[in-house]
Design a protein around this motif. Sequence first.
Motif, PDB file in Angstrom:
ATOM      1  N   VAL A   3     -38.553 -20.840  28.104  1.00  0.00           N
ATOM      2  CA  VAL A   3     -39.539 -20.371  27.215  1.00  0.00           C
ATOM      3  C   VAL A   3     -40.205 -21.565  26.537  1.00  0.00           C
ATOM      4  O   VAL A   3     -39.505 -22.545  25.943  1.00  0.00           O
ATOM      5  N   GLY A   4     -41.362 -21.965  26.702  1.00  0.00           N
ATOM      6  CA  GLY A   4     -42.199 -23.260  26.018  1.00  0.00           C
ATOM      7  C   GLY A   4     -42.793 -22.690  25.064  1.00  0.00           C
ATOM      8  O   GLY A   4     -43.677 -21.952  24.786  1.00  0.00           O
ATOM      9  N   VAL A   5     -42.378 -23.114  23.825  1.00  0.00           N
ATOM     10  CA  VAL A   5     -43.103 -22.845  22.328  1.00  0.00           C
ATOM     11  C   VAL A   5     -43.920 -23.765  21.937  1.00  0.00           C
ATOM     12  O   VAL A   5     -43.692 -24.976  21.783  1.00  0.00           O
ATOM     13  N   LEU A   6     -45.360 -23.338  21.583  1.00  0.00           N
ATOM     14  CA  LEU A   6     -46.436 -24.246  21.191  1.00  0.00           C
ATOM     15  C   LEU A   6     -46.480 -23.700  19.573  1.00  0.00           C
ATOM     16  O   LEU A   6     -46.899 -22.601  19.323  1.00  0.00           O
ATOM     17  N   SER A   7     -46.119 -24.702  18.655  1.00  0.00           N
ATOM     18  CA  SER A   7     -46.368 -24.382  17.092  1.00  0.00           C
ATOM     19  C   SER A   7     -46.732 -25.766  16.535  1.00  0.00           C
ATOM     20  O   SER A   7     -46.723 -26.768  17.191  1.00  0.00           O
ATOM     21  N   ARG A   8     -46.976 -25.599  15.157  1.00  0.00           N
ATOM     22  CA  ARG A   8     -47.474 -26.795  14.468  1.00  0.00           C
ATOM     23  C   ARG A   8     -46.039 -27.415  14.186  1.00  0.00           C
ATOM     24  O   ARG A   8     -46.060 -27.579  12.942  1.00  0.00           O
ATOM     25  N   HIS A   9     -45.532 -27.892  15.138  1.00  0.00           N
ATOM     26  CA  HIS A   9     -44.017 -28.463  14.729  1.00  0.00           C
ATOM     27  C   HIS A   9     -44.112 -29.957  14.348  1.00  0.00           C
ATOM     28  O   HIS A   9     -42.948 -30.267  13.712  1.00  0.00           O
ATOM     29  N   SER A  10     -45.258 -30.399  14.735  1.00  0.00           N
ATOM     30  CA  SER A  10     -45.296 -32.115  14.369  1.00  0.00           C
ATOM     31  C   SER A  10     -45.639 -32.222  13.047  1.00  0.00           C
ATOM     32  O   SER A  10     -45.899 -33.372  13.018  1.00  0.00           O
ATOM     33  N   VAL A  11     -46.203 -31.700  12.320  1.00  0.00           N
ATOM     34  CA  VAL A  11     -46.820 -31.809  11.019  1.00  0.00           C
ATOM     35  C   VAL A  11     -45.504 -32.516  10.205  1.00  0.00           C
ATOM     36  O   VAL A  11     -44.456 -31.916  10.233  1.00  0.00           O
ATOM     37  N   ALA A  12     -45.839 -33.417   9.363  1.00  0.00           N
ATOM     38  CA  ALA A  12     -44.627 -33.869   8.604  1.00  0.00           C
ATOM     39  C   ALA A  12     -44.483 -33.202   7.279  1.00  0.00           C
ATOM     40  O   ALA A  12     -44.695 -33.347   6.281  1.00  0.00           O
ATOM     41  N   ASN A  13     -43.907 -32.159   7.660  1.00  0.00           N
ATOM     42  CA  ASN A  13     -43.516 -31.000   6.555  1.00  0.00           C
ATOM     43  C   ASN A  13     -42.110 -30.291   7.086  1.00  0.00           C
ATOM     44  O   ASN A  13     -42.006 -29.853   8.266  1.00  0.00           O
ATOM     45  N   TYR A  14     -41.311 -30.006   5.965  1.00  0.00           N
ATOM     46  CA  TYR A  14     -40.008 -29.494   6.225  1.00  0.00           C
ATOM     47  C   TYR A  14     -39.951 -28.001   6.665  1.00  0.00           C
ATOM     48  O   TYR A  14     -39.498 -27.726   7.938  1.00  0.00           O
ATOM     49  N   THR A 116     -46.690 -18.965  21.692  1.00  0.00           N
ATOM     50  CA  THR A 116     -47.333 -19.329  20.483  1.00  0.00           C
ATOM     51  C   THR A 116     -46.326 -19.147  19.290  1.00  0.00           C
ATOM     52  O   THR A 116     -45.845 -18.074  19.067  1.00  0.00           O
ATOM     53  N   GLY A 117     -46.107 -20.207  18.682  1.00  0.00           N
ATOM     54  CA  GLY A 117     -44.816 -19.996  17.804  1.00  0.00           C
ATOM     55  C   GLY A 117     -45.637 -19.763  16.425  1.00  0.00           C
ATOM     56  O   GLY A 117     -46.585 -19.434  16.446  1.00  0.00           O
ATOM     57  N   SER A 118     -44.827 -20.066  15.203  1.00  0.00           N
ATOM     58  CA  SER A 118     -45.325 -19.725  13.974  1.00  0.00           C
ATOM     59  C   SER A 118     -45.884 -20.917  13.303  1.00  0.00           C
ATOM     60  O   SER A 118     -46.418 -21.679  14.058  1.00  0.00           O
ATOM     61  N   ASP A 119     -46.233 -20.623  12.075  1.00  0.00           N
ATOM     62  CA  ASP A 119     -46.936 -21.698  11.102  1.00  0.00           C
ATOM     63  C   ASP A 119     -48.319 -21.306  11.348  1.00  0.00           C
ATOM     64  O   ASP A 119     -48.641 -20.296  12.042  1.00  0.00           O
ATOM     65  N   GLN A 120     -49.282 -21.907  10.658  1.00  0.00           N
ATOM     66  CA  GLN A 120     -50.715 -21.632  10.763  1.00  0.00           C
ATOM     67  C   GLN A 120     -51.155 -21.940  11.972  1.00  0.00           C
ATOM     68  O   GLN A 120     -52.197 -23.020  11.958  1.00  0.00           O
ATOM     69  N   ASP A 141     -55.112 -18.042  34.170  1.00  0.00           N
ATOM     70  CA  ASP A 141     -54.941 -16.532  33.556  1.00  0.00           C
ATOM     71  C   ASP A 141     -53.479 -15.953  33.978  1.00  0.00           C
ATOM     72  O   ASP A 141     -53.395 -15.110  33.490  1.00  0.00           O
ATOM     73  N   ASP A 142     -52.949 -16.549  34.995  1.00  0.00           N
ATOM     74  CA  ASP A 142     -51.863 -16.003  35.672  1.00  0.00           C
ATOM     75  C   ASP A 142     -50.512 -16.489  35.033  1.00  0.00           C
ATOM     76  O   ASP A 142     -49.418 -15.830  35.279  1.00  0.00           O
ATOM     77  N   LYS A 143     -50.606 -17.035  33.952  1.00  0.00           N
ATOM     78  CA  LYS A 143     -49.436 -17.719  33.112  1.00  0.00           C
ATOM     79  C   LYS A 143     -49.213 -16.748  32.020  1.00  0.00           C
ATOM     80  O   LYS A 143     -50.018 -16.151  31.254  1.00  0.00           O
ATOM     81  N   ARG A 144     -47.858 -16.304  31.833  1.00  0.00           N
ATOM     82  CA  ARG A 144     -47.535 -15.415  30.797  1.00  0.00           C
ATOM     83  C   ARG A 144     -47.335 -15.933  29.539  1.00  0.00           C
ATOM     84  O   ARG A 144     -47.177 -17.215  29.466  1.00  0.00           O
ATOM     85  N   ARG A 145     -47.764 -15.462  28.202  1.00  0.00           N
ATOM     86  CA  ARG A 145     -47.911 -15.708  27.155  1.00  0.00           C
ATOM     87  C   ARG A 145     -47.656 -14.717  26.254  1.00  0.00           C
ATOM     88  O   ARG A 145     -48.082 -13.554  26.242  1.00  0.00           O
ATOM     89  N   ILE A 146     -46.895 -15.117  24.948  1.00  0.00           N
ATOM     90  CA  ILE A 146     -46.830 -13.921  23.948  1.00  0.00           C
ATOM     91  C   ILE A 146     -46.696 -14.795  22.686  1.00  0.00           C
ATOM     92  O   ILE A 146     -47.193 -16.076  22.680  1.00  0.00           O
ATOM     93  N   ALA A 147     -47.004 -14.449  21.722  1.00  0.00           N
ATOM     94  CA  ALA A 147     -46.788 -14.853  20.269  1.00  0.00           C
ATOM     95  C   ALA A 147     -45.982 -14.429  19.393  1.00  0.00           C
ATOM     96  O   ALA A 147     -45.859 -13.219  19.035  1.00  0.00           O
ATOM     97  N   TYR A 148     -45.215 -15.330  18.862  1.00  0.00           N
ATOM     98  CA  TYR A 148     -43.982 -14.706  17.605  1.00  0.00           C
ATOM     99  C   TYR A 148     -44.403 -15.466  16.446  1.00  0.00           C
ATOM    100  O   TYR A 148     -44.432 -16.577  16.294  1.00  0.00           O
ATOM    101  N   ALA A 149     -44.404 -14.516  15.460  1.00  0.00           N
ATOM    102  CA  ALA A 149     -44.849 -14.909  14.077  1.00  0.00           C
ATOM    103  C   ALA A 149     -46.045 -15.752  13.886  1.00  0.00           C
ATOM    104  O   ALA A 149     -45.901 -16.659  12.934  1.00  0.00           O
ATOM    105  N   ALA A 150     -47.165 -15.657  14.847  1.00  0.00           N
ATOM    106  CA  ALA A 150     -48.094 -16.547  14.616  1.00  0.00           C
ATOM    107  C   ALA A 150     -48.862 -16.123  13.313  1.00  0.00           C
ATOM    108  O   ALA A 150     -48.852 -15.056  12.885  1.00  0.00           O
ATOM    109  N   SER A 151     -49.564 -17.250  12.760  1.00  0.00           N
ATOM    110  CA  SER A 151     -50.203 -17.005  11.336  1.00  0.00           C
ATOM    111  C   SER A 151     -51.799 -17.157  11.538  1.00  0.00           C
ATOM    112  O   SER A 151     -52.214 -18.588  11.915  1.00  0.00           O
ATOM    113  N   PHE A 152     -52.612 -16.463  10.979  1.00  0.00           N
ATOM    114  CA  PHE A 152     -54.084 -16.804  10.714  1.00  0.00           C
ATOM    115  C   PHE A 152     -54.211 -17.517   9.597  1.00  0.00           C
ATOM    116  O   PHE A 152     -55.219 -17.704   9.249  1.00  0.00           O
ATOM    117  N   GLY A 153     -53.309 -17.524   8.584  1.00  0.00           N
ATOM    118  CA  GLY A 153     -53.244 -18.044   7.274  1.00  0.00           C
ATOM    119  C   GLY A 153     -54.264 -17.322   6.592  1.00  0.00           C
ATOM    120  O   GLY A 153     -54.305 -15.869   6.452  1.00  0.00           O
TER     121      GLY A 153
END
Length: 373
Positions: A3-14, A116-120, A141-153
């Motif tokens: 599983v490849g997770v894409l989130s805003r993980h690289s922001v300098a925030n705990y 798609t991971g969490s945070d905003q 289009d043929d790649k599977r994708r899901i979203a966990y706890a994604a946020s629109f803020g």
Amino acid sequence: MKVGVLSRHSVANYGSLWQAYALQTTIEKLGYDTTNINYTPSKEVGGALAKTLINVSRWRKNPVTRLAFLAYQYPSFLHTFSVFKRFRQYYLKETKEYTSSDQLKKDLPKVDLFCTGSDQVWNLLYDNKIDDTYFFDFLPDDKRRIAYAASFGGNKFEDSDIEKYANYLRKYDSISVREDSGIKILNEFGIDGMQVLDPTLLLSKEEWEKLLPDKQEKEEYILIYQLRPNKEFDNYAVELSKKTGLKLHRMSTMYFQKFKCGRFHYLPRPEEFLWYIKNAKCLLTDSFHGTCFAINFGTQFIEILPGRFNARNQSLLKVMGVEDRILTDYHDFSLYNEKIDWDNVDKIHTVQKEQSIEILKEMIERKQISLNP
């Protein structure tokens, strides 16, 4: 399966770091390999964020103030980004670094499922624009994708954008969001979704405690974890300290907070960040993830809502049954003595956590998701 997770993980925030770690850990506990897709927009790399922020700052009005802002903030952001990059390399499994959607499109991470991971991730960013990368605009289009706890803020989409983003979201197998406001947005798009807990609430208290350093603090303290400027917040903290006789401690990634009230802890390590929250007599915060960790550790807290980002904090407090922790009057200090019913919070947390993990498992396994009433 990987599983490849894409989130805003690289922001300098705990919170950004720990939510990525928690989702990574939870997916691995379910028996799957995982990696964080190491996407950092070019406008957020290193000190570049200072140049991005100046355009939405009150300092942008003339060349002199712009230069003063950049002279102070650029090296600060550069340093903080560098420090957090080391933290990420220690705690997270990451792909190579990408700085644009085009780079991702040309060299897709080798994973079986994109999440798609969490945070905003689906909110307006620093320049008041949405980053389509977090909607997987680069995927065929043929790649599977899901979203966990994604946020629109607190995002509200322009009418001209609704169909565009609805089309992105229709390509997902299944979508879960972090806030109840996210469900409303999905419904406006004509898309079904489920509300789940932020990843930081999926790990047990014991799992977080294993990360804590062997550290001692001689005095009891009220901890300030403040993300947004607010003079009334600062004044309230000072008065609360006087009334309780407890010292104020403050932690931040931003050096200018050294000049605010409280004994200052600058850029503590991520595990120290957790330690300060766990051992506080009370946490005074406007931070969503600060509140999450107060709930994880059973730390008394007072919530000061953070302006236009209120939705995520209010949604969390509503789910956990602690909406009464919101400060509504800066002259009211009674919340400190009104103890949280942690037995009730823990019961709610346990049910919500089990359900959220089951939803995540079923999304990964492509099963039909059914929620208990």
